[in-house]
Write a protein that holds these residues in place. Structure first.
Motif, PDB file in Angstrom:
ATOM      1  N   SER A 133       0.833  -1.208   0.000  1.00 11.08           N
ATOM      2  CA  SER A 133       0.000   0.000   0.000  1.00 11.08           C
ATOM      3  C   SER A 133       0.863   1.252   0.000  1.00 11.08           C
ATOM      4  N   GLN A 314      -4.322   8.298   4.631  1.00 11.47           N
ATOM      5  CA  GLN A 314      -5.188   7.458   3.797  1.00 11.47           C
ATOM      6  C   GLN A 314      -6.660   7.787   3.988  1.00 11.47           C
ATOM      7  N   HIS A 335      -7.265   3.320  -4.197  1.00 12.98           N
ATOM      8  CA  HIS A 335      -8.191   2.639  -3.294  1.00 12.98           C
ATOM      9  C   HIS A 335      -9.321   1.920  -4.039  1.00 12.98           C
ATOM     10  N   TRP A 355      -3.878  -2.470  -2.419  1.00 16.17           N
ATOM     11  CA  TRP A 355      -4.917  -2.669  -1.401  1.00 16.17           C
ATOM     12  C   TRP A 355      -5.864  -3.795  -1.815  1.00 16.17           C
ATOM     13  N   THR A 357      -9.896  -4.450  -1.682  1.00  8.19           N
ATOM     14  CA  THR A 357     -11.072  -3.585  -1.605  1.00  8.19           C
ATOM     15  C   THR A 357     -12.319  -4.411  -1.319  1.00  8.19           C
ATOM     16  N   ILE A 366     -11.211  -0.518   2.507  1.00  8.34           N
ATOM     17  CA  ILE A 366      -9.981  -1.001   1.891  1.00  8.34           C
ATOM     18  C   ILE A 366      -9.079  -1.525   2.995  1.00  8.34           C
ATOM     19  N   GLU A 367      -8.195  -2.430   2.626  1.00 11.57           N
ATOM     20  CA  GLU A 367      -7.444  -3.123   3.671  1.00 11.57           C
ATOM     21  C   GLU A 367      -6.165  -3.702   3.080  1.00 11.57           C
ATOM     22  N   LYS A 368      -5.128  -3.742   3.896  1.00 11.54           N
ATOM     23  CA  LYS A 368      -3.922  -4.490   3.518  1.00 11.54           C
ATOM     24  C   LYS A 368      -3.340  -5.121   4.764  1.00 11.54           C
ATOM     25  N   THR A 381      -6.752  -1.103   8.001  1.00 12.95           N
ATOM     26  CA  THR A 381      -8.076  -1.073   7.389  1.00 12.95           C
ATOM     27  C   THR A 381      -8.527   0.378   7.339  1.00 12.95           C
TER      28      THR A 381
END
Length: 543
Positions: A133, A314, A335, A355, A357, A366-368, A381
């Motif tokens: 990210s 973010q 994103h 990311w 999604t 969205i998350e990594k 997140t």
């Protein structure tokens, strides 16, 4: 273990201050044994009572108006403490930001199980794949100021770039690689780094021999090397190294002064965690992960204080402390899903640029996550519409992975529903066990009446494969030893199985030699090297 946890619950009006693939060995150790052993050891750590934030009565976001996040903190804090205590995780840091303010920041446990030094807000953790990210954000900054386009081809910046398919070589873009839709095989080239110790440039030079297993732009496969290609190529455009460029464009402008994409900076930090890998019994620190080769995909280290600033950036459209660090439109594009993995009704999962999604009931997220089997599990997140984000950093695997995912899901439940309606910790444990089960390889059992092998000298010699390089098979004290390709200096021993087939002593997987009419075997096939896009069939060198 003595209680050693501390936390800060930050008042809503206060702003924060600036400051792989899993190892193949894991497939032989069921995760539930590790979890059971750690829990039985009584490794629990209590925190002091949360500081309360005075605010009006709570209304969940799902009830038609924005939830008051500060009023949810006591419930979340209790859940975080309970989850940490039952997990066996050694050290952890958690933060939540909302509307550009820090509403929760707490550190748990210790950075070193031997010295019992507590984790603090400036303790450095390895982020693992959260780094992806970061690379996406760096490229978004360059796209925003006109240096690059998401749809620029890699070869337009680096004419020497090559993949196995000429068409994909000419057309693959930053967007394609950042969203894992290039056709590269899942985890392709990770073996060149992790097992064979090739350098970054040596790996790039071998990419033309890595077959593409997916349809270009219409398939998804997670690729570390794909992200590294984009990061290195963007840096080439700027005439800098990736490590310098990401510091210049993201870390320094965002005030993330304890964050780096260089392994040496993590090692040199006087305040950093030790890493605790998968093991039974009392946690014992293992070596930290030098991921400099794939730094754009996994090499960043940071602190919870710095990650609070990254989370604010973010969640707040690229703006931080009144400064637009990254263009809001290009950050939003990173994103956004570039490949849809699944959808049903109002639910969707996809891949952004660096990311994962999600769309849940019409709400975007969205998350990594990040994970090193040597002892790192992390997650960030972001809920863009809510201007909200959560970060969890841990130094234990796989327990940290269970905890990080549990806390993210719990906060999502709590914020939108006013309660944590599911045992997310149990769900995450089940999912992790299912993953390990899927990675398991059955050991080959010897046949009842095996054929004898030939004189061992028949099998000795050098065998080569364009993608992997040259492996050497030698006889040492009556045992065949295989010295792998690349720069690994650790051989693996073979034991007789059936005729010209042998079995690796430790893993039990097969190695089959090809018989010819001459005095030596003409080739050898390694189970361990058979993978999507590359074959385990080597031929005798010089033939």
């Amino acid at each position: 273990m003595n209680p050693q946890a501390k936390h800060t619950v930050v008042r809503a009006e206060r702003k924060s201050k600036g400051e792989s693939r899993m190892s193949a060995t894991l497939r032989f150790l069921p995760v539930f044994l590790v979890l059971a052993a750690v829990l039985a050891a009584g490794c629990t750590q209590q925190g002091s009572a949360p500081q309360q934030v005075t605010a009006p009565a709570i209304t969940p976001a799902g009830a038609g108006q924005a939830a008051d996040a500060s009023q949810l903190i006591p419930q979340f804090d209790a859940y975080a403490e309970k989850t940490f205590n039952q997990s066996g995780v050694v050290g952890m840091a958690v933060a939540i930001v909302k509307d550009d303010k820090v509403v929760y920041l707490r550190t748990f446990g210790v950075k070193n199980a031997t010295t019992k030094e507590p984790v603090g807000p400036d303790t450095r953790f390895q982020l693992a794949s959260i780094s992806k990210s970061v690379t996406g954000t760096m490229i978004a900054e360059m796209v925003g100021n006109g240096e690059l386009s998401w749809d620029d081809t890699i070869v337009s910046v680096n004419p020497a770039f090559r993949l196995s398919d000429p068409y994909v070589t000419e057309h693959v873009t930053f967007r394609d690689l950042m969203s894992h839709r290039s056709g590269l095989p899942e985890y392709g080239a990770d073996d060149l780094q992790n097992d064979l110790k090739y350098s970054r440039q040596e790996i790039m030079d071998r990419l033309p021999y890595l077959g593409l297993t997916g349809a270009f732009r219409s398939s998804y496969a997670y690729s570390n090397i794909g992200i590294t290609i984009t990061g290195v190529t963007a840096a080439m455009k700027a005439k800098k190294t990736y490590e310098d460029l990401v510091a210049e464009r993201i870390f320094t402008p965002a005030g993330m002064y304890n964050t780096s994409a260089r392994f040496r900076d993590f090692i040199a930090s006087p305040d950093r965690v030790e890493l605790y890998p998968m093991q039974e019994g009392t946690p014992v620190a293992g070596p930290p992960v030098d991921d400099d080769i794939n730094s754009p995909a996994g090499g960043v280290s940071s602190t919870i204080n710095d990650m609070v600033r990254y989370a604010r950036l973010q969640a707040n459209g690229g703006s931080l402390d009144g400064k637009q660090v990254v263009n809001a439109s290009t950050l939003r594009e990173s994103h956004s899903p570039q490949y849809i993995k699944s959808y049903s009704g109002a639910a969707m999962t996809g891949s952004g640029m660096g990311w994962n999604t999600f769309l849940d009931g019409g709400r975007s997220r969205i998350e990594k996550d990040g994970m090193f089997s040597q002892g790192t599990a992390t997650i960030i997140t972001v809920w863009p519409e809510e201007k909200m984000a959560l970060v969890v950093l841990t130094n234990k695997f796989p327990e940290g992975n269970v905890v990080a995912g549990s806390l993210s899901n719990a906060w999502n439940n709590l914020y939108y529903n006013g309660r944590i309606g599911k045992d997310w910790y149990a769900v995450a444990q089940q999912e992790l066990q299912a993953f390990f089960d899927s990675m398991a390889h059955e050991t080959q059992q010897k046949p009842v009446n095996p054929q004898p092998h030939r004189d061992l000298k028949y099998y000795t010699g050098s065998y080569t494969k364009d993608y992997y390089g040259t492996a050497r098979v030698v006889e040492e004290s009556g045992i065949l030893q295989v010295y792998p390709p690349g720069h690994s200096t650790t051989p693996f021993a073979l034991e007789p199985y059936d005729g010209d087939a042998f079995r690796e002593e430790i893993s039990g997987v097969l190695v089959k030699f090809s018989a010819g009419t001459g005095a030596n075997a003409t080739g050898v096939w390694f189970t361990r090297y058979e993978a999507p896009g590359r074959s385990g069939a080597f031929i005798r060198a010089g033939m």
